[in-house]
Design a protein around this motif. Structure first.
Motif, short mmCIF file in Angstrom:
data_model
loop_
_atom_site.label_atom_id
_atom_site.label_comp_id
_atom_site.label_asym_id
_atom_site.label_seq_id
_atom_site.Cartn_x
_atom_site.Cartn_y
_atom_site.Cartn_z
N VAL A 97 0.83 -1.21 0.00
CA VAL A 97 0.00 0.00 0.00
C VAL A 97 0.87 1.26 0.00
CG1 VAL A 97 -0.30 0.13 2.52
CG2 VAL A 97 -2.02 1.15 1.01
N VAL A 146 1.08 4.30 -2.77
CA VAL A 146 0.95 5.73 -2.46
C VAL A 146 2.07 6.51 -3.16
CG1 VAL A 146 1.13 7.46 -0.61
CG2 VAL A 146 -0.26 5.41 -0.27
N ILE A 197 -5.67 1.78 -4.84
CA ILE A 197 -5.81 2.01 -3.40
C ILE A 197 -6.96 2.99 -3.17
CG2 ILE A 197 -3.41 1.53 -2.80
CD1 ILE A 197 -2.94 4.59 -2.69
N SER A 198 -7.37 3.11 -1.92
CA SER A 198 -8.44 4.04 -1.59
C SER A 198 -7.87 5.44 -1.37
CB SER A 198 -9.17 3.58 -0.32
OG SER A 198 -8.29 3.67 0.78
N SER A 226 -8.58 7.23 1.14
CA SER A 226 -8.22 7.34 2.55
C SER A 226 -6.81 6.81 2.81
CB SER A 226 -9.25 6.64 3.45
OG SER A 226 -9.28 5.25 3.17
N SER A 227 -6.42 5.73 2.13
CA SER A 227 -5.05 5.21 2.26
C SER A 227 -4.06 6.24 1.74
CB SER A 227 -4.88 3.91 1.48
OG SER A 227 -5.63 2.88 2.07
N LYS A 276 -3.83 9.05 4.22
CA LYS A 276 -3.24 8.61 5.48
C LYS A 276 -1.71 8.60 5.41
CE LYS A 276 -3.37 4.79 8.78
NZ LYS A 276 -3.99 3.50 9.11
N TYR A 277 -1.16 8.21 4.26
CA TYR A 277 0.28 8.00 4.16
C TYR A 277 1.03 9.00 3.28
CZ TYR A 277 -0.90 3.46 6.17
OH TYR A 277 -1.35 2.47 6.98
#
Length: 147
Positions: free
Chosen positions: A18, A22, A46-47, A49-50, A53-54
């Protein structure tokens, strides 16, 4: 009181998929190949939100080294011209050599440390390290420090 930020250097194989996605989504956005975050996350699978988040916590090693001094440690065989080959790789990638220290070879292998300054024009340091490791006679290349 907040804890100071700590950084780790890990090889690509140790990074969860993941996080690599990103990085790829960020690359697609920065290159202009895709216009929106939604397009980029859809392309890499990926989403959003992922991504959010990163996105501020993962970046290619090269992006964090520009303008820095990177000290490398390596083990090389005691062969005529091998040190010159290693230095040529550094020159090809456009880094500025600051210091070189080579130990006296023991059992045909010498320890070598090189500090290089990473300039705005320096190509990807990760690729430079990979090119060094692929040289016949170079046993290992490690990052000792980044200042």
């Amino acid at each position: 009181m907040t804890e100071p930020t700590k950084y780790f250097v890990v090889t690509k194989k140790a990074v969860p998929e993941v996080l690599l996605k990103v990085v790829e989504a960020k690359r697609l956005l920065e290159s202009g190949k895709l216009p929106t975050i939604q397009d980029a996350v859809d392309a890499v699978g990926i989403s959003r939100s992922s991504f959010y988040k990163y996105k501020d916590d993962i970046f290619p090693f090269h992006d964090s080294t520009q303008g820095k001094t990177v000290t490398l440690s390596m083990q090389i065989e005691d062969e005529p011209g091998l040190l010159s080959d290693v230095l040529q790789v550094i020159a090809q990638f456009g880094a500025n050599i600051l210091t070189i220290h080579q130990s006296i070879p023991i059992n045909g292998v010498a320890a070598l440390s090189i500090s290089v300054q990473v300039l705005q024009t320096t190509k990807d340091i990760s690729e430079m390290l990979d090119a060094m490791e692929k040289r016949t006679g170079v046993h290992s290349v490690k990052i000792l420090a980044k200042e």
